[in-house]
Enzyme design. Sequence first.
Site, PDB file in Angstrom:
ATOM      1  N   HIS A   7      -3.985  11.475 -56.673  1.00  0.00           N
ATOM      2  CA  HIS A   7      -4.753  11.027 -55.507  1.00  0.00           C
ATOM      3  C   HIS A   7      -4.322  11.761 -54.246  1.00  0.00           C
ATOM      4  O   HIS A   7      -3.258  12.373 -54.196  1.00  0.00           O
ATOM      5  CB  HIS A   7      -4.628   9.511 -55.292  1.00  0.00           C
ATOM      6  CG  HIS A   7      -3.245   9.032 -54.976  1.00  0.00           C
ATOM      7  ND1 HIS A   7      -2.353   8.627 -55.951  1.00  0.00           N
ATOM      8  CD2 HIS A   7      -2.578   8.880 -53.801  1.00  0.00           C
ATOM      9  CE1 HIS A   7      -1.220   8.245 -55.376  1.00  0.00           C
ATOM     10  NE2 HIS A   7      -1.331   8.397 -54.067  1.00  0.00           N
ATOM     11  N   HIS A  79      -0.262  11.647 -47.683  1.00  0.00           N
ATOM     12  CA  HIS A  79       0.468  12.310 -48.774  1.00  0.00           C
ATOM     13  C   HIS A  79      -0.478  12.697 -49.895  1.00  0.00           C
ATOM     14  O   HIS A  79      -1.643  12.277 -49.916  1.00  0.00           O
ATOM     15  CB  HIS A  79       1.604  11.424 -49.312  1.00  0.00           C
ATOM     16  CG  HIS A  79       1.172  10.180 -50.025  1.00  0.00           C
ATOM     17  ND1 HIS A  79       1.046   8.959 -49.398  1.00  0.00           N
ATOM     18  CD2 HIS A  79       0.826   9.953 -51.325  1.00  0.00           C
ATOM     19  CE1 HIS A  79       0.671   8.037 -50.278  1.00  0.00           C
ATOM     20  NE2 HIS A  79       0.514   8.624 -51.456  1.00  0.00           N
ATOM     21  N   GLU A 130       4.161  12.954 -53.504  1.00  0.00           N
ATOM     22  CA  GLU A 130       4.555  11.890 -54.421  1.00  0.00           C
ATOM     23  C   GLU A 130       4.417  12.404 -55.854  1.00  0.00           C
ATOM     24  O   GLU A 130       3.478  13.147 -56.169  1.00  0.00           O
ATOM     25  CB  GLU A 130       3.621  10.677 -54.213  1.00  0.00           C
ATOM     26  CG  GLU A 130       3.958   9.468 -55.077  1.00  0.00           C
ATOM     27  CD  GLU A 130       2.998   8.291 -54.840  1.00  0.00           C
ATOM     28  OE1 GLU A 130       1.951   8.483 -54.208  1.00  0.00           O
ATOM     29  OE2 GLU A 130       3.324   7.174 -55.304  1.00  0.00           O
TER      30      GLU A 130
END
Lengths: 134, 134
Positions: A7, A79, A130
């Site tokens: 994502h 992010h 991430e």
Amino acid sequence: MIGRLNHVAIAVLDMDEALKVYRDTLGGIASEKVAQPDHGVSTVFIELPNTKIELLEPLGENSPISKFLERNTQGGIHHICYEVDDILAARDQLVANGARILGDGEPKIGAHGKPVLFLHPKDFLGTLTELEQA
Amino acid sequence: MIGRLNHVAIAVLDMDEALKVYRDTLGGIASEKVAQPDHGVSTVFIELPNTKIELLEPLGENSPISKFLERNTQGGIHHICYEVDDILAARDQLVANGARILGDGEPKIGAHGKPVLFLHPKDFLGTLTELEQA
């Protein structure tokens, strides 16, 4: 090491306004809004054919995205998240290469219920990155 | 309206350093570096299983990413790009909804050889958003 882009997360001041943009104007398919008190955010996912956009709204007094929104008063990309097959092996390899892991270096259970780590933006082109166990 | 996430673009100061991060450390599959003088950038694409990362390095004296890199001295996410089936229909619908298109509002041929438009970040959650004809 990195696999799918899981994502892209966009921090927003107000989820209703964000849904006007992503659902009503851009025609995205939006999930329900979910409060994630353990993470200090509420989330909505916009499902795209190949990945998803994670809309993040601050929740509570010490939200981890509050400072970002003070600097980015319109919101912004917070992010990106890549999937990895083995998050501990990925972490150990990154650390051996000199990269820094945020926090205590141990994976936490993320908003999708899977182990995640955050990598230091200074080691990854100014981009908070991430990793999520696939 | 929006379809696949075509790419996430990360502006970088130095492509060799960026390749150390994305190819050598993160293990991404990198394309050749291509100078795009019409766009004021050099590009490398990192191919992921479901989308790609576009690394952008300034090229020439008036690169459109220079100011961004003055503000973001480590680099950072510059824009995201969604595919649309019909870029003119998408544009007209967005304008009818009050959104602003950057430049003269006419699609240009982007780094992939397809018509693209950039949408005003202030109308899209502080996020520079590109649309590309699928």
